[in-house]
Scaffold this motif. Structure first.
Motif, mmCIF file in Angstrom:
data_model
loop_
_atom_site.group_PDB
_atom_site.id
_atom_site.type_symbol
_atom_site.label_atom_id
_atom_site.label_comp_id
_atom_site.label_asym_id
_atom_site.label_seq_id
_atom_site.Cartn_x
_atom_site.Cartn_y
_atom_site.Cartn_z
ATOM 1 N N VAL A 74 -9.154 -6.089 -4.510
ATOM 2 C CA VAL A 74 -8.523 -4.780 -4.702
ATOM 3 C C VAL A 74 -9.219 -3.737 -3.831
ATOM 4 C CG1 VAL A 74 -7.832 -3.056 -6.395
ATOM 5 C CG2 VAL A 74 -8.028 -5.470 -7.082
ATOM 6 N N PHE A 75 -8.457 -3.122 -2.944
ATOM 7 C CA PHE A 75 -8.988 -2.079 -2.067
ATOM 8 C C PHE A 75 -8.442 -0.750 -2.577
ATOM 9 C CE2 PHE A 75 -9.976 -1.364 2.741
ATOM 10 C CZ PHE A 75 -10.910 -0.408 2.392
ATOM 11 N N VAL A 76 -9.336 0.099 -3.074
ATOM 12 C CA VAL A 76 -8.930 1.348 -3.719
ATOM 13 C C VAL A 76 -8.897 2.493 -2.701
ATOM 14 C CG1 VAL A 76 -9.471 3.027 -5.525
ATOM 15 C CG2 VAL A 76 -9.921 0.582 -5.899
ATOM 16 N N PRO A 81 -5.878 2.095 8.093
ATOM 17 C CA PRO A 81 -5.165 0.816 8.074
ATOM 18 C C PRO A 81 -5.973 -0.322 8.696
ATOM 19 C CG PRO A 81 -3.735 2.574 8.859
ATOM 20 C CD PRO A 81 -5.112 3.146 8.795
ATOM 21 N N GLY A 82 -6.802 0.002 9.695
ATOM 22 C CA GLY A 82 -7.585 -1.040 10.361
ATOM 23 C C GLY A 82 -8.498 -1.782 9.414
ATOM 24 N N ASN A 83 -9.096 -1.070 8.454
ATOM 25 C CA ASN A 83 -10.000 -1.714 7.493
ATOM 26 C C ASN A 83 -9.251 -2.659 6.555
ATOM 27 O OD1 ASN A 83 -12.542 -0.913 8.275
ATOM 28 N ND2 ASN A 83 -12.528 0.956 7.051
ATOM 29 N N ILE A 84 -7.984 -2.353 6.312
ATOM 30 C CA ILE A 84 -7.172 -3.277 5.515
ATOM 31 C C ILE A 84 -7.032 -4.592 6.271
ATOM 32 C CG2 ILE A 84 -4.861 -3.707 4.586
ATOM 33 C CD1 ILE A 84 -4.630 -0.700 4.070
ATOM 34 N N GLY A 85 -6.806 -4.497 7.571
ATOM 35 C CA GLY A 85 -6.686 -5.702 8.393
ATOM 36 C C GLY A 85 -7.990 -6.489 8.440
ATOM 37 N N ASN A 103 -2.875 2.897 -3.762
ATOM 38 C CA ASN A 103 -2.567 4.145 -3.068
ATOM 39 C C ASN A 103 -3.058 4.127 -1.619
ATOM 40 O OD1 ASN A 103 -1.604 6.772 -2.769
ATOM 41 N ND2 ASN A 103 -3.536 7.694 -3.477
ATOM 42 N N PRO A 104 -2.599 3.165 -0.826
ATOM 43 C CA PRO A 104 -3.104 3.025 0.546
ATOM 44 C C PRO A 104 -2.401 3.954 1.527
ATOM 45 C CG PRO A 104 -1.499 1.337 0.140
ATOM 46 C CD PRO A 104 -1.589 2.138 -1.138
ATOM 47 N N SER A 130 -1.916 3.262 -8.786
ATOM 48 C CA SER A 130 -3.211 3.478 -9.446
ATOM 49 C C SER A 130 -3.766 2.153 -9.957
ATOM 50 C CB SER A 130 -3.057 4.454 -10.616
ATOM 51 O OG SER A 130 -2.309 3.837 -11.666
ATOM 52 N N LEU A 131 -5.056 2.148 -10.283
ATOM 53 C CA LEU A 131 -5.690 0.953 -10.847
ATOM 54 C C LEU A 131 -5.085 0.590 -12.194
ATOM 55 C CD1 LEU A 131 -9.489 1.391 -10.006
ATOM 56 C CD2 LEU A 131 -8.033 -0.540 -9.384
#
Length: 302
Positions: A74-76, A81-85, A103-104, A130-131
């Motif tokens: 889970v990335f809060v 966007p690059g860090n999601i990749g 909430n990205p 939300s979480l």
């Protein structure tokens, strides 16, 4: 002309031969029975061995399947966007697939580009506002917060365990969420407090905050290594007995050398220390033993 005596002898021979044939037949029959029994026993043993091996493989496959299905990363409120990749790429390295984004930002091409071969993880990511929405949707059994700033007696929610402890104790039969916080601020105290445990990576206090993909790689590795066998043949560590035989071969080789006794003792002690400290596989010991014996034979020929 055949005489009666001749006929009698002939008859005796026939009877004698028949008797021997009968005895041999019984012996052969018993031998065949024993052979058949042995073959059946071997077949049953092999069958049991195959069944056990199959059961072990099935359990291992089930464990790996649960590892992939029940762990949610889970990335809060990610900021870029690059860090999601990058995170998705790291997940792919360790067989994880469930990415959850809270909430990205808009998923631009950068997220897919940085994911490389983990692009499919970004494409299948679940997004929640939300979480709480995520928790209610997935019915998570166990929540793990990650933080770079460990707490103490005045901040109990931040008293952490290390990634190694997490990997050893985690039960992948349950649904588990591992939370990573914002790039700048991490997770809030409330978000950490809502989790069951907190995991933190020991770092130098002058710069304790790690890049998310680097921190994730350390945590994922600890999870992975405790739930998977290292699938490379021949990497089983040698046993104590094998090491003793290797040292014995070295001792026999050293005894062939024309050097003082105290140097022989020191040499053997040094070799024994190296073997005791080293991670030596069974295959490596087998190879070394062969070389030592050939050396000893070569010296003996001189």
């Amino acid at each position: 002309m055949i005489k009666i005596g001749d006929a009698a002898v002939s008859e005796e021979k026939v009877v004698e031969t028949t008797t021997m044939s009968s005895t041999e037949s019984k012996e052969e029959s018993e031998t065949e029975k024993k052979s058949t029994s042995t073959k059946k026993s071997k077949t049953r043993s092999q069958s049991r061995g195959s069944a056990r091996a199959k059961l072990i493989r099935e359990k291992e496959d089930e464990k790996i399947s649960l590892f992939k299905e029940n762990i949610y990363i889970v990335f809060v409120e990610c900021e870029t966007p690059g860090n999601i990749g990058f995170l998705a790429r790291t997940m792919a390295n360790f067989g994880l697939k469930n990415l959850v984004l809270i909430n990205p930002p808009t998923l631009t091409n950068e997220a897919y580009y940085q994911a490389t071969h983990g692009k499919y993880i970004v494409e299948n990511a679940k997004i929640y506002p939300s979480l709480d929405d995520f928790y209610q949707s997935q019915r998570i059994d166990f929540k793990v917060a990650s933080t770079g700033m460990a707490g103490g007696s005045y901040n109990l929610s931040r008293i952490p365990i290390r990634p190694e402890e997490l990997g050893k104790s985690m039960n992948v039969s349950n649904k588990i969420a591992i939370l990573f916080g914002r790039e700048g601020d991490g997770l809030s105290n409330k978000e950490i407090g809502d989790c069951d445990i907190c995991v933190s990576i020991p770092t130098d206090p002058t710069y304790p905050i790690m890049n998310i993909s680097h921190a994730a790689a350390i945590i994922f590795y600890e999870l992975f290594k405790n739930k998977h066998d290292y699938g490379v043949e021949g990497l089983n560590e040698s046993g104590d007995l094998e090491k003793k035989y290797l040292v014995k071969d070295m001792e026999e080789l050293i005894d062939c050398l024309d050097i003082p006794d105290h140097k022989k003792r020191n040499g053997l002690k040094t070799f024994n220390n190296i073997v005791s400290r080293a991670f030596i596989t069974g295959r490596e010991i087998h190879t070394l033993k062969g070389i030592l014996r050939r050396l000893k034979n070569k010296i003996g020929e001189q």
